[in-house]
Design a protein around this motif. Structure first.
Motif, PDB file in Angstrom:
ATOM      1  N   UNK A  84      -9.725  70.379  61.062  1.00 45.82           N
ATOM      2  CA  UNK A  84      -9.655  68.928  60.936  1.00 45.82           C
ATOM      3  C   UNK A  84      -8.391  68.291  61.512  1.00 45.82           C
ATOM      4  N   UNK A  85      -7.243  68.961  61.359  1.00 49.00           N
ATOM      5  CA  UNK A  85      -5.991  68.378  61.858  1.00 49.00           C
ATOM      6  C   UNK A  85      -5.991  68.232  63.371  1.00 49.00           C
ATOM      7  N   UNK A  86      -6.786  69.101  64.043  1.00 50.73           N
ATOM      8  CA  UNK A  86      -6.689  69.184  65.506  1.00 50.73           C
ATOM      9  C   UNK A  86      -7.955  68.718  66.210  1.00 50.73           C
ATOM     10  N   UNK A  87      -9.090  68.949  65.592  1.00 46.74           N
ATOM     11  CA  UNK A  87     -10.353  68.683  66.282  1.00 46.74           C
ATOM     12  C   UNK A  87     -10.668  67.192  66.262  1.00 46.74           C
ATOM     13  N   UNK A  88     -11.599  66.794  67.148  1.00 46.21           N
ATOM     14  CA  UNK A  88     -11.868  65.374  67.361  1.00 46.21           C
ATOM     15  C   UNK A  88     -13.311  65.022  67.003  1.00 46.21           C
ATOM     16  N   UNK A  89     -13.517  63.743  66.791  1.00 44.52           N
ATOM     17  CA  UNK A  89     -14.871  63.245  66.512  1.00 44.52           C
ATOM     18  C   UNK A  89     -15.845  63.694  67.599  1.00 44.52           C
ATOM     19  N   UNK A  90     -15.435  63.556  68.848  1.00 45.45           N
ATOM     20  CA  UNK A  90     -16.317  63.946  69.949  1.00 45.45           C
ATOM     21  C   UNK A  90     -16.608  65.441  69.943  1.00 45.45           C
ATOM     22  N   UNK A  91     -15.598  66.227  69.602  1.00 43.28           N
ATOM     23  CA  UNK A  91     -15.794  67.672  69.505  1.00 43.28           C
ATOM     24  C   UNK A  91     -16.750  68.027  68.375  1.00 43.28           C
ATOM     25  N   UNK A  92     -16.601  67.341  67.253  1.00 47.02           N
ATOM     26  CA  UNK A  92     -17.529  67.589  66.134  1.00 47.02           C
ATOM     27  C   UNK A  92     -18.963  67.290  66.569  1.00 47.02           C
ATOM     28  N   UNK A  93     -19.120  66.160  67.250  1.00 45.72           N
ATOM     29  CA  UNK A  93     -20.465  65.743  67.662  1.00 45.72           C
ATOM     30  C   UNK A  93     -21.038  66.721  68.678  1.00 45.72           C
ATOM     31  N   UNK A  94     -20.208  67.114  69.633  1.00 48.99           N
ATOM     32  CA  UNK A  94     -20.693  67.975  70.719  1.00 48.99           C
ATOM     33  C   UNK A  94     -21.090  69.356  70.218  1.00 48.99           C
TER      34      UNK A  94
END
Lengths: 555, 555
Positions: free
Chosen positions: A205-215
């Motif tokens: 969570x500290x590093x990952x992004x909304x777009x990465x979660x979605x992808x």
């Protein structure tokens, strides 16, 4: 602006580490079980000695890219090329630590808005550049690494993290429209200012992004309550080389096939998710934890199933199998009674008097949040399914929750000591679960023992559904020095085949990337692959988007 | 085997009707509001006088089709061609009742298994037959009617209702794998034998099929609890002319784009959904109802929003606006106090003393089901949001629930009396809701008054989400004799544009069909349409599947 620096060779921030020596009991346990020599040290090579393949883009072309994406938004620095060369899987770390970077992007672009992305894609189509979207770079399935072979003129990795605006917070509807490059903490800070939260908290969570979660169709630790990211996204925009999917946020609709679901999990092969509208929730008023020890993993799973079937799930659940429970007990050094550190012997005596044992049982950590009334009601309902388990109090669950962003740092320390450590995950229906669990465990054990004469296979169930559950395996062995990657590939192939053969998911939330791509046909069928290829041909006619991922080869 | 016969010209079973005269108070109310002459009678023409266009398929070819689909499974009878010529929208009924069947399938096929479907599709590709999948035929957006124009050699409608096997009930996982042609009651009977239920109960439930629900993204009255059909389907098989999508049932996965979501809502344009694995639930132990009267629709919506945001929704909600509340009150003849039929004057006096009035307020019907504990807890939580509303007891909600399959029959009686009556539905986020509601209401009122000098526009909110709600409008006017269809088209176009312009959904659960197809680009964008066309080209290269639906024209 973030001034903290991330490790180029390992997990997380440069100034954070978790030496296994700081947990002496755990370290002794690992040494015993894996028969490792504590004196073994496998150092990380200095950054200066890492050789990056030459950049294929000419200085003139770099200037051109700067005009397209922004003067400050293009880098061909080695440091940027290295940190964007791969993700954070065991395989990635082995290569990074030893300075082996077989392929790196030629250019890293840091666009600040969607228009820059559109211009860049247009340019890349003409030049036949491969485009790799990049969020936090924390993926573990080879999703951001330039593909081997291929016919791209160069590789441009598009780091989205400068696109982090919060466009709108619609408090009445509980919706936020946000740039895809936003990281967890920045998003939550903006939401918290209005008393809101997304509730999506993966370990990255500290590093990952909304777009990465979605992808990647990511899941957070509170998925029992808020769902996976798939359930939180109600609208999004995908900018593809051949067009833009702009899908409105509506509470529900019957508008034909749901095209959001094409962008979700698309892993950059169709285009770049630039923004999304997500469901947001009031910040929980209260939070409580509970921990229980079941006599067996089977008993614990039965309790989870009961909770799920009756709509009585805790918001967070983490059920360890017997082997993982022993590992956790070793980690906690058997120093405490689960209630906060003291009274150990009393609690252990009570446990053993009742026939429970931390060396045999199955530990369930639970978390509840929301209004005080909700927390108390749901806690009561969930615990009703754990009446026959021993009560360890809130301590272990609370501690796990506090340390959950810290534990990944332990991996780097284990790698320092020549230990193979990785995780794999799957999901299965309740009726298939025992078969998938046993098959996965057996495959890991056999492969680890065959390749290193020792092995430790831990498993937990953490995302629970009415019809089944995810299983998350952590496995440790001794590295075969000089053959680390081949060793890992053998273990990985064995367990992946075992999951698929037993009727489990190829992945519950890590995604497909390059590592799982050869198996995707087993899940969605050859005709499913054909459909993905058709989507790709339409949105990315030149095949420039993240080649080699998800669908192994474009037909 | 079913021996009951369905009406060819109206809703439901031939032996069931609901004459508006049987509800004298309601009938008087409608007469007053619409200024209709109760003596007006618009009879249904006799079936014998209906002229069906000639069948384009030769006797030899019919024999060929019998060999492919089964001797008893091909019909070219007029009666079958008529009952499969259209759905059950107002437009459909107007045409059926007057014997105007502009287009009908040339052949109706009743395959008994998936292999027959595969063979039929293969044959249809060679012959360039259009294929129209047909479930219950209860759709209201023109989804099963042969397309105007087009270049098909003939039209074969594929009635799935002989495919109704229950393949597997996995009790441990709460999953059932079922043929797509199964109707609601047959499915529920099979599940009930094991103490289970799907929980999907649209108003068409007696007639519509699992495959029809999937193809249109249907919603049932308990969607607050169980979700739309999209949420209940975890695996499915779509047999397309060019291949088969066979998507496994897993509790969750990160396998790239979710291809199930391509079949869901595909409305027969990609292939035929032949079976699905759906989530099933224990049959509720208890069921309770509650009814409340709010001072206004706005107040009622605020309560629903509060419930949804706090996870305190009833399993069934039905909130009528002021106009619909007056209509319901007229229907109930103001004979009772909402508690079961007696004591009317007392209840009305109490209501009016507190400042409430059935002629001004907004009626909320609620249903709760599950274990006794769950029902009692959820009822208490939901009612906490309705404290300022007047308590009408369980009566009205219970009555609505008992009569919900009966009410659609009223439409036929209103048509007998020359009354235009139709429904449209949308959904909007909470923040856009007031705008969408007002826009829809105004568009309907203006169009009805302009075309018939009278109009009655009722609305309710019945599917509630944390981020918004669906709105369901029922509207009545006087038919313009001889111009019924043109009149309806004008009203329909006005309200559809109003929804879309105001930011509402084009449809929440009726789907797109032919009627909404021209507007779909407003929802998913031109590039969204391009993606749908790409999917269709891949799965249905000759464009034989349900031409003219969902995406107006194949590019």
């Amino acid at each position: 602006m973030e001034t903290r620096v991330a490790k180029w060779w390992g997990w997380g921030w440069e100034d954070v580490s978790l030496p296994v020596e700081s947990r002496p009991a755990l370290w002794r346990y690992i040494q015993e079980r894996l028969k490792v020599d504590p004196g073994t040290i496998r150092p990380v090579v200095p950054l200066e000695s890492v050789r990056v393949p030459p950049c294929l883009v000419s200085p003139g072309e770099v200037e051109q890219l700067r005009r397209i994406v922004g003067e400050e938004n293009i880098s061909i620095e080695d440091a940027d090329r290295i940190t964007h060369a791969m993700g954070r899987s065991y395989r990635d770390l082995i290569r990074l630590r030893s300075g082996r970077i077989p392929r790196a992007p030629d250019v890293v672009a840091f666009p600040e808005d969607e228009d820059a992305i559109r211009r860049l894609l247009e340019h890349a189509r003409r030049r036949r550049y491969a485009i790799i979207p990049f969020g936090g770079g924390t993926g573990v399935v080879g999703g951001v690494e330039p593909a081997e072979g291929g016919d791209s003129a160069a590789v441009v990795t598009v780091d989205l993290r400068r696109m982090r605006r919060v466009h709108e917070i619609d408090v009445a509807s509980g919706l936020a429209t946000v740039d895809a490059g936003i990281r967890g903490p920045i998003l939550e800070e903006a939401l918290a200012a209005k008393g809101l939260t997304l509730g999506h908290v993966p370990q990255s969570w500290e590093f990952s992004t909304l777009g990465g979660w979605i992808a990647t169709r990511a899941a957070g630790g509170l998925s029992n309550r808020y769902g996976k990211i798939d359930d939180l996204v109600v609208g999004l925009r995908l900018v593809a080389p051949a067009g833009t999917l702009d899908l409105k946020a509506l509470p529900n609709e019957a508008h034909g096939p749901d095209l959001k679901e094409i962008a979700l999990g698309s892993e950059g092969i169709l285009g770049i998710v630039t923004r999304a509208t997500v469901r947001i929730h009031p910040i929980p008023q209260a939070r409580r934890f509970a921990s229980r020890l079941f006599r067996s993993f089977t008993d614990g799973l039965a309790a989870l199933r009961g909770m799920a079937r009756e709509g009585a799930l805790p918001d967070m659940t983490y059920l360890s199998d017997e082997e993982e429970t022993r590992f956790v007990a070793a980690n906690e050094g058997l120093r405490h009674d689960g209630r906060g550190g003291s009274g150990r012997s009393l609690a252990l005596r009570i446990l053993s008097a009742r026939g429970f044992s931390l060396s045999q049982g199955s530990l369930l950590l639970m978390g509840f949040e929301g209004s005080r009334e909700r927390v108390s009601h749901r806690r009561r309902r969930a615990l009703g399914f754990a009446r026959r388990a021993a009560n360890l109090g809130p301590g272990p669950a609370h501690r796990w929750h506090s340390e959950r962003f810290e534990m990944p740092y332990l991996r780097d320390s284990l790698l320092d000591h020549g230990i193979l450590v990785d995780t794999v995950e799957t999901a299965a229906s309740w009726s298939r679960l025992p078969g998938v669990y046993e098959a996965g465990r057996k495959a890991l054990q056999e492969a680890l023992w065959a390749s290193s004469g020792a092995g430790l296979v831990l498993c937990h169930a953490s995302h629970v559904y009415a019809d089944g559950v995810s299983l998350y395996f952590t496995f440790l062995g001794r590295q075969r020095e000089g053959a680390e990657l081949a060793q890992w590939e053998g273990v990985k192939a064995a367990v992946t085949r075992a999951f698929v053969d037993a009727g489990g998911a190829l992945s519950h939330h890590h995604g497909i990337g390059a590592d799982h791509a050869p198996y995707l046909g087993r899940m969605i069928g050859e005709d499913g692959l054909v459909v993905l290829h058709a989507l790709k041909r339409e949105l990315d006619p030149e095949g420039i988007m993240n080649p080699g991922k998800l669908i192994a080869r474009v037909r």
